[in-house]
Design a protein around this motif. Sequence first.
Motif, mmCIF file in Angstrom:
data_model
loop_
_atom_site.group_PDB
_atom_site.id
_atom_site.type_symbol
_atom_site.label_atom_id
_atom_site.label_comp_id
_atom_site.label_asym_id
_atom_site.label_seq_id
_atom_site.Cartn_x
_atom_site.Cartn_y
_atom_site.Cartn_z
ATOM 1 N N GLU A 1 0.828 -1.206 0.000
ATOM 2 C CA GLU A 1 0.000 0.000 0.000
ATOM 3 C C GLU A 1 0.865 1.260 0.000
ATOM 4 N N THR A 2 1.979 1.209 0.736
ATOM 5 C CA THR A 2 2.878 2.373 0.773
ATOM 6 C C THR A 2 3.456 2.652 -0.612
ATOM 7 N N VAL A 3 3.940 1.590 -1.280
ATOM 8 C CA VAL A 3 4.493 1.760 -2.629
ATOM 9 C C VAL A 3 3.417 2.262 -3.591
ATOM 10 N N ARG A 4 2.212 1.757 -3.434
ATOM 11 C CA ARG A 4 1.119 2.224 -4.293
ATOM 12 C C ARG A 4 0.854 3.711 -4.091
ATOM 13 N N GLN A 5 0.834 4.142 -2.816
ATOM 14 C CA GLN A 5 0.591 5.552 -2.525
ATOM 15 C C GLN A 5 1.712 6.432 -3.083
ATOM 16 N N ILE A 6 2.957 5.972 -2.905
ATOM 17 C CA ILE A 6 4.083 6.739 -3.453
ATOM 18 C C ILE A 6 3.990 6.792 -4.971
ATOM 19 N N GLY A 7 3.659 5.651 -5.570
ATOM 20 C CA GLY A 7 3.521 5.601 -7.031
ATOM 21 C C GLY A 7 2.449 6.534 -7.543
ATOM 22 N N LYS A 8 1.339 6.597 -6.833
ATOM 23 C CA LYS A 8 0.245 7.503 -7.220
ATOM 24 C C LYS A 8 0.725 8.957 -7.192
ATOM 25 N N ARG A 9 1.496 9.276 -6.163
ATOM 26 C CA ARG A 9 1.968 10.652 -6.037
ATOM 27 C C ARG A 9 2.977 10.990 -7.147
ATOM 28 N N VAL A 10 3.920 10.085 -7.375
ATOM 29 C CA VAL A 10 4.904 10.305 -8.456
ATOM 30 C C VAL A 10 4.191 10.402 -9.805
ATOM 31 N N GLU A 11 3.243 9.532 -10.014
ATOM 32 C CA GLU A 11 2.484 9.526 -11.272
ATOM 33 C C GLU A 11 1.773 10.851 -11.475
ATOM 34 N N MET A 12 1.158 11.349 -10.426
ATOM 35 C CA MET A 12 0.425 12.615 -10.516
ATOM 36 C C MET A 12 1.384 13.769 -10.846
ATOM 37 N N GLN A 13 2.555 13.784 -10.189
ATOM 38 C CA GLN A 13 3.501 14.866 -10.418
ATOM 39 C C GLN A 13 4.041 14.848 -11.850
ATOM 40 N N TYR A 14 4.408 13.672 -12.337
ATOM 41 C CA TYR A 14 4.974 13.594 -13.676
ATOM 42 C C TYR A 14 3.917 13.814 -14.755
ATOM 43 N N GLN A 15 2.686 13.456 -14.432
ATOM 44 C CA GLN A 15 1.611 13.734 -15.384
ATOM 45 C C GLN A 15 1.384 15.240 -15.520
ATOM 46 N N LYS A 16 1.529 15.952 -14.393
ATOM 47 C CA LYS A 16 1.384 17.418 -14.463
ATOM 48 C C LYS A 16 2.524 18.024 -15.269
ATOM 49 N N ILE A 17 3.742 17.497 -15.081
ATOM 50 C CA ILE A 17 4.874 17.980 -15.877
ATOM 51 C C ILE A 17 4.645 17.661 -17.347
ATOM 52 N N ASP A 18 4.181 16.448 -17.613
ATOM 53 C CA ASP A 18 3.913 16.031 -18.988
ATOM 54 C C ASP A 18 2.846 16.907 -19.617
ATOM 55 N N GLU A 19 1.862 17.297 -18.808
ATOM 56 C CA GLU A 19 0.789 18.165 -19.313
ATOM 57 C C GLU A 19 1.357 19.516 -19.750
ATOM 58 N N ASP A 20 2.275 20.098 -18.947
ATOM 59 C CA ASP A 20 2.874 21.391 -19.293
ATOM 60 C C ASP A 20 3.778 21.258 -20.522
ATOM 61 N N VAL A 21 4.511 20.149 -20.554
ATOM 62 C CA VAL A 21 5.399 19.939 -21.711
ATOM 63 C C VAL A 21 4.573 19.872 -23.001
ATOM 64 N N ASN A 22 3.450 19.177 -22.972
ATOM 65 C CA ASN A 22 2.598 19.071 -24.159
ATOM 66 C C ASN A 22 1.958 20.408 -24.517
ATOM 67 N N LYS A 23 1.638 21.191 -23.492
ATOM 68 C CA LYS A 23 1.073 22.517 -23.772
ATOM 69 C C LYS A 23 2.096 23.396 -24.526
ATOM 70 N N ILE A 24 3.358 23.312 -24.087
ATOM 71 C CA ILE A 24 4.393 24.103 -24.764
ATOM 72 C C ILE A 24 4.602 23.587 -26.185
ATOM 73 N N LYS A 25 4.693 22.269 -26.294
ATOM 74 C CA LYS A 25 4.949 21.666 -27.606
ATOM 75 C C LYS A 25 3.867 21.997 -28.605
ATOM 76 N N ASN A 26 2.647 22.016 -28.149
ATOM 77 C CA ASN A 26 1.507 22.201 -29.052
ATOM 78 C C ASN A 26 1.028 23.655 -29.118
ATOM 79 N N ASN A 27 1.717 24.560 -28.436
ATOM 80 C CA ASN A 27 1.300 25.965 -28.431
ATOM 81 C C ASN A 27 1.602 26.566 -29.816
ATOM 82 N N GLN A 28 0.577 26.973 -30.516
ATOM 83 C CA GLN A 28 0.731 27.492 -31.877
ATOM 84 C C GLN A 28 1.463 28.817 -31.894
#
Length: 585
Positions: free
Chosen positions: A53-80
């Motif tokens: 459960e601890t690893v799952r919780q840590i994984g969820k947090r890491v996943e959320m953080q990197y998804q937010k970074i990925d979201e910003d990276v895609n916004k920059i990449k796709n910004n016309q």
Amino acid sequence: MIIIRGLKINSLKKKILLWFVVISSIVVFFHLVVFQQWISSIIQEKSDSYFRETVRQIGKRVEMQYQKIDEDVNKIKNNQVIKNYLKDIENDRVNFNIAKFKITKEIFKLSNLDMIDNIYIIPVNYKPMNLYYSSPIFEIDQQTRKILESFDEHKANDVIWSTETSPLKNTVMMFIHDNGELLGLLRVDVSEKILKQMDEVQLGYEGNIYLVKDHKVIFAKNRDLINKSKTILSQISGTKVSYLLDYHGWELIGVVPDTEIVTQVQEINHILLIMVLAILTAIFIFAMITARLILRPLKKILGGIEKVQQGNLDVVIEDTQNDEYSTIIHHFNYMVEKVNTLIQTVYKKQLLNRKAEMANLQSKLNPHFLYNTLDMIYWMLIMKDDEQTGDVIRVLSDILRYSITHQDDFVTVGEDMYQLENYLHIQSLRYEEKLQYSFHIDPSISEKKIPKLLIQPLVENSIKYAFREMKDGGKIQIIGYGEENDIIFNVVDNGCGMSKDQLELLYKKMSQKEEGVGGIGIWLVQQRIKYFFGENYGVSIDSSINQGTKITVTLKKRADFKEEYWTETNYSETNNLIKRGEDIA
């Protein structure tokens, strides 16, 4: 129970201690052999569940953080807007610094910049743009140039991650392109605080987490493992827990050394063993205190019983408690006191009976000789025609036989009154007809049994004391009747009577437990009645000077009054209690 019987332990205290040792040994045995294994398996299971459960919780947090970074990276990449300015730079339609300024404005519109340390765009054939940075770059390094030159339409949307260990840095790069035309390379460095957060993750005391991408370690506390194959983690011993992130197939692996779980199990087992020993010690102390509370008063009672068995009936057990034992001790003291009183009473009555038997024996001296002599005198008087004197002798012989025989000490009222009438007949002859008597006996009581010669001593007393100075003659009435469950006799005379003081003195003598001086006849009657019928029955006297005397005798009515019923029952119950008194008697 079989063990205790086999050891033949008679002490209650030792039995309690033995049971404590047996039960304690069983508890310790089960704890060492069964409970520890059971507890170890439970702890192992709970630990695995906790780590997972601890690893799952840590994984969820890491996943959320990197998804937010990925979201910003895609916004920059796709910004016309950004794409247009990069085209204008390439076609020399806009100044580089103006374009950089405009692109920076677009960058600052992002919402998750706190998770990013640096944002760079490397345009094609131009120097890098430092858009959001903590440390600027001015030249393109060789690795970045190779990535930029490796652009392929088939890999135009790939996300390229790289990790540097000195200093620790995670970098994501993506191509910026428009309709197949490469415009530049976006490079974003993940904030150092995200990596420090993973460094601070606690997985037990010695456990670690590892972030794996494409079977390659991209994060580990041990920096030497970064950028190495995932297979290297198999060389680390311990419990491994894996969590697969939704972000590009990344995997978070937690590893906890087996020694940590074993240490925890041992610590818990030690604590439980100490608790078991502490509980057993508390139970032992409680058992000893309980045994002491139970055995101390019990020893007092047993000591009192032993003294009673030895013949000491003056035992009084002291009691300072207020519990169930107090009730037992109180009843024991009361019982001993009652037994002592009963023995004394029975013993005195035995003495009284023995004294009466001695008197009886003295009156039996050669009774056959007396009978034969009286018969001889009677026939001699008949031969001389002295029938009156002969009649007196005959009556006297009947009275003698009646009084000293032991065949029936309890007779009917009719039989006793017949002999009492014989006695009064002789006394009337003695006093030359100056003594008159009469009987008024209710026929309904004539068959009731009473002790033999119970009324005669009272009549004797009347003749002896009431008519001491007889001049005009005395009268005696014997009245008998039944009243519910009682038989009442009245002996009424017209003698000199008694004063109040004389009556009080007589009552005092009658109430004595032992024979006093004078008045033995009425005292014996009183004692016999109370012995046979109880304290509620006895003799009462009503007398006044020159007014005569009335003696009332109250007995219990009983048709089947038999000596064996009264004497054998009374003596059999007390025979064992007065054995030691027989020698004294």
